[in-house]
Scaffold this motif. Structure first.
Motif: not given
Length: 105
Positions: A4-22
């Motif tokens: 039930n994971m939302d693929h796009a939401a997880v990737i967006e979260s990963m991006c924001l974690t990696w770059r806080h200015d994402f």
């Protein structure tokens, strides 16, 4: 992906974690980390994080879900429950295990 994971939401979260200015638009043409990102930079980071997700996270999640399903089934079967859904799940798990054994052997 079967969870039930939302693929796009997880990737967006990963991006924001990696770059806080994402999520912040770059306001200068200078390449300063932390000063926002261009659309091209965000697209690049999404692709990179998507590959990490597909190669590392998704297989681990699938494995964990399958292990939990097998553990739950073992508990139900150990209590002597004979239910149509339990038989269906057991057959499905056994078929997957047989297919895995055939690929490995």
């Amino acid at each position: 992906m079967s969870t039930n994971m939302d693929h796009a939401a997880v990737i967006e979260s990963m991006c924001l974690t990696w770059r806080h200015d994402f999520g912040v638009d770059r306001v200068t043409s200078e390449q300063i980390v932390g000063a926002g990102m261009t659309d091209e930079e965000r697209d690049f980071l999404r692709r990179e994080m998507g590959q990490l997700f597909e190669h590392h996270i998704a297989p681990a999640v699938r494995q964990a879900v399958e292990a939990e399903r097998e553990a739950c089934l073992a508990i139900v079967e150990s209590h002597g429950k004979d239910h149509a859904k339990v038989r269906l799940i057991a057959g499905d798990i056994r078929a997957r295990n047989d297919a895995s054994d055939n690929r490995a052997g």
